[in-house]
Design a protein around this motif. Structure first.
Motif, short mmCIF file in Angstrom:
data_model
loop_
_atom_site.label_atom_id
_atom_site.label_comp_id
_atom_site.label_asym_id
_atom_site.label_seq_id
_atom_site.Cartn_x
_atom_site.Cartn_y
_atom_site.Cartn_z
N PRO A 393 0.83 -1.20 0.18
CA PRO A 393 -0.24 -0.09 0.02
C PRO A 393 0.97 1.49 -0.09
O PRO A 393 1.94 1.30 0.58
N GLY A 394 0.44 2.03 -0.81
CA GLY A 394 1.14 3.55 -0.74
C GLY A 394 2.28 3.51 -1.97
O GLY A 394 3.00 4.69 -2.03
N THR A 395 2.55 2.61 -2.63
CA THR A 395 3.62 2.64 -3.49
C THR A 395 2.95 2.62 -5.06
O THR A 395 1.70 2.23 -5.24
N PRO A 396 3.62 3.16 -5.95
CA PRO A 396 3.17 3.23 -7.19
C PRO A 396 3.04 2.07 -7.77
O PRO A 396 1.94 2.00 -8.61
N ALA A 397 3.79 0.99 -7.62
CA ALA A 397 3.19 -0.56 -8.31
C ALA A 397 1.78 -0.88 -7.69
O ALA A 397 1.17 -1.79 -8.51
N ALA A 398 1.56 -0.45 -6.67
CA ALA A 398 0.13 -1.02 -6.12
C ALA A 398 -1.12 -0.22 -7.02
O ALA A 398 -2.09 -0.98 -7.05
N LYS A 399 -0.84 0.75 -7.72
CA LYS A 399 -1.67 1.35 -8.63
C LYS A 399 -1.59 0.98 -10.04
O LYS A 399 -2.55 1.18 -10.77
N MET A 400 -0.76 0.06 -10.26
CA MET A 400 -0.52 -0.25 -11.49
C MET A 400 -1.59 -1.47 -11.92
O MET A 400 -2.02 -2.27 -11.14
N GLU A 401 -1.52 -2.15 -13.14
CA GLU A 401 -2.47 -3.11 -13.51
C GLU A 401 -1.70 -4.27 -12.83
O GLU A 401 -0.62 -4.58 -13.50
N GLN A 402 -2.45 -5.18 -12.41
CA GLN A 402 -1.79 -6.22 -11.74
C GLN A 402 -1.88 -7.71 -12.41
O GLN A 402 -2.83 -7.68 -13.19
N VAL A 403 -0.72 -8.31 -12.29
CA VAL A 403 -1.11 -9.76 -13.19
C VAL A 403 -1.83 -10.39 -12.10
O VAL A 403 -1.93 -10.45 -10.92
N PRO A 404 -2.49 -11.34 -12.81
CA PRO A 404 -3.69 -12.33 -12.09
C PRO A 404 -2.79 -13.10 -11.02
O PRO A 404 -1.80 -13.35 -11.15
N ALA A 405 -3.49 -13.37 -9.72
CA ALA A 405 -3.06 -13.98 -8.67
C ALA A 405 -2.34 -15.33 -9.21
O ALA A 405 -1.35 -15.89 -8.85
N GLN A 406 -3.25 -16.11 -9.94
CA GLN A 406 -3.04 -17.31 -10.27
C GLN A 406 -1.67 -17.52 -11.13
O GLN A 406 -0.95 -18.41 -11.01
#
Length: 566
Positions: A393-406
């Motif tokens: 939380p609070g990092t720029p990467a947290a706001k990027m489009e995430q790779v699916p967990a699986q």
């Protein structure tokens, strides 16, 4: 939202009305006051001092540390100061009066463990003090409300915070240490400490870093680069060897950046340190990022070839894809990393390069991940730290489009399978090596030693080997270790200048931390009045504590009188 009061007070003088007496009138009225004797309440019995009164410096403290060697060093310093003051450090959490929780913010699981420990402590009605990177970076988190906090640069004030917490107060020290406006590396290096391993000294050479990686939360806590002066680091190393240490670990968020803020560099520090390392003792260099080590490759190769320096370097690559590295803001490309590794492998034969890889960083494609797999296949790293990406939380990467967990799990599993497909130590079976024995294996069946390349060698658990440099023949190899048989009639070399401290004893006691009797061993100042005071504070029985105060005062008077007469 309604105001606290109806009228707005612009200035403190607005609180004085026209009906209030003027200052000179108040002075005249004071002269006409007739003092009256206050009647004392009559008690048949004088109230006794409560036997369960809180006396700071007598409680038991349990400490838990998560994270990197820098955090472990901070924990050792905090434990040392508390023990020097009189608190008893215990390994039994249930018997402790206070829990000191030293946190790590690198990964979500580490913070989850930290948060669960706070909840567990509160369920057991334990006093709690939190430290480390999590509260420093996010002191306003809901689960940290009403808890005492020690900032990462305030560990030299741990006694104050613990003392106030035991009294029932909440204290928060989160400030930065500065000298004439310039940020310092942190607390003093000569503070008392309790080494987790009496044979190993962990020294933080700098705190913070110069990078701004988009996934990293540690920067929020440790801040920008601040290096310790070379002379202070050399003195700390010399003191450690005088206490029986035979191995030094240099640590920081990025050792390669050392000195850039104070006009020096890492090779200059390392050359000064090897001058004071006794023969047979070893120095291990901590993690360095590629950009800063690139500037010093020639000198670093010479240093890593030195007989008292492990030929080992931890250089995190994180990904072999340039597009992913750019999204991470790592400030280097895959070719830079290869240049570092190739140069050192050529100039330092047998060097052990460890690295880190993050699987499933936001935006990582299948082709990006394949590039990382090819890098691992090419170099077959002996030490590889594989991390599934966690959005902090609070990092720029947290706001990027995430790779699916699986998908992240699958890539982590695939990389792990590749890492376990090769056994780099098989070719070393039959070699004769010199190894330094410093630790005990997790299963307690062996002692753990390391060869020149900081490769793990298990040796028979014989007390005479601990802290010694011995010669072994490698007869077996596994994925993470080798097994060595000590050579008969070979010289067992003792690198330590003196006998190491017993485990749990405080090192580096100064005048501001009077020495106490430690497990039956009196320190050099134990005969002084301050030493007697500290020893008396160790008494466990609550009633005897009251008696100890009187005895301490009496002892102080006697010694003071003797000093006067003498």
């Amino acid at each position: 939202m309604p105001a606290v009061c109806d009228s707005v007070i612009e200035d403190i003088e607005d609180m004085v009305s026209s009906q209030d007496p003027l200052p000179n009138e108040r002075q005249f009225a004071r002269k006409n006051v007739v003092p009256r004797v206050r009647k004392r309440l009559q008690h048949k019995d004088t109230e006794d001092l409560q036997a369960d009164s809180v006396i700071p410096g007598t409680q038991k403290i349990w400490m838990k540390t998560w994270g990197c060697s820098h955090n472990n060093s901070d924990g050792e310093y905090m434990a040392g100061q508390l023990a020097a003051y009189g608190y008893k450090m215990t390994e039994n959490s249930s018997e402790a009066d206070l829990w000191l929780l030293n946190s790590c913010t690198v990964k979500s699981p580490a913070e989850d463990h930290f948060r669960n420990s706070i909840r567990k402590a509160e369920e057991q009605n334990k006093k709690v003090v939190v430290a480390g990177c999590v509260p420093q970076a996010q002191p306003r988190m809901d689960y940290l409300k009403n808890l005492s906090i020690i900032g990462v640069q305030q560990i030299d004030r741990v006694v104050e915070v613990v003392e106030e917490t035991i009294k029932g107060h909440s204290v928060r020290l989160l400030g930065q240490k500065k000298d004439n406006g310039k940020r310092l590396g942190g607390a003093r290096l000569d503070l008392p400490k309790i080494r987790k391993n009496p044979l190993i000294e962990i020294i933080s050479i700098n705190t913070g870093c110069l990078n701004a990686c988009t996934y990293c939360k540690t920067r929020h806590a440790r801040g920008e680069l601040a290096s310790y002066p070379i002379d202070e680091l050399v003195e700390r190393s010399k003191q450690s060897f005088l206490e029986g240490v035979c191995e030094i670990w240099l640590t920081s968020e990025d050792t390669g950046a050392y000195g850039r803020d104070i006009g020096t560099d890492l090779p200059t520090l390392l050359w000064r340190l090897v001058e004071v390392i006794p023969e047979g003792a070893m120095l291990r260099l901590g993690m360095t990022n590629p950009p800063y080590i690139l500037e010093h490759l020639e000198e670093m190769a010479k240093i890593l070839n030195h007989p008292r320096v492990y030929s080992f370097l931890h250089v995190p690559v994180q990904s072999a894809s340039d597009s992913v590295l750019m999204a991470m803001k790592r400030e280097y490309c895959a070719a830079d990393f290869r240049r570092v590794v190739d140069f050192l492998k050529e100039k330092v034969p047998g060097i052990n390069i460890a690295t880190d890889i993050i699987c499933g960083f936001p935006g990582e494609t299948d082709e990006d991940f394949k590039e990382t797999l090819r890098l691992v296949e090419e170099y077959e790293f002996k030490s590889l730290f594989i991390n599934q990406f966690y959005a902090r939380p609070g990092t720029p990467a947290a706001k990027m489009e995430q790779v699916p967990a699986q998908e992240k799990k699958q890539r982590t599993k695939e990389l792990s399978a590749l890492f376990h497909s090769y056994t780099p130590y098989d070719r070393k079976v039959g070699e004769r090596q010199q190894v330094l024995v410093t630790e005990e294996s997790f299963d307690s069946n062996y002692y753990v030693a390391h060869n020149k390349f900081y490769e793990q060698v298990l040796v028979p658990k014989k007390p005479e080997f601990k802290g010694k440099m011995i010669t072994v023949d490698i007869f077996e190899a596994g994925k993470y270790f080798m097994k060595g048989q000590p050579v008969d009639n070979a010289i067992v070399f003792t690198p330590s200048i003196v006998k190491p401290l017993d485990k749990g004893l405080v090192s580096g006691l100064k005048n501001e931390f009077p020495a106490v009797e430690q497990d039956g061993v009196k320190s050099k100042d134990a005969h002084s009045s301050s030493g007697i005071l500290q020893t008396l504070w160790q008494w466990e029985d609550s009633r005897l504590k009251m008696v100890s105060i009187g005895l301490a005062i009496l002892a102080f008077i006697i010694i003071y009188s003797m000093e006067k007469l003498g």
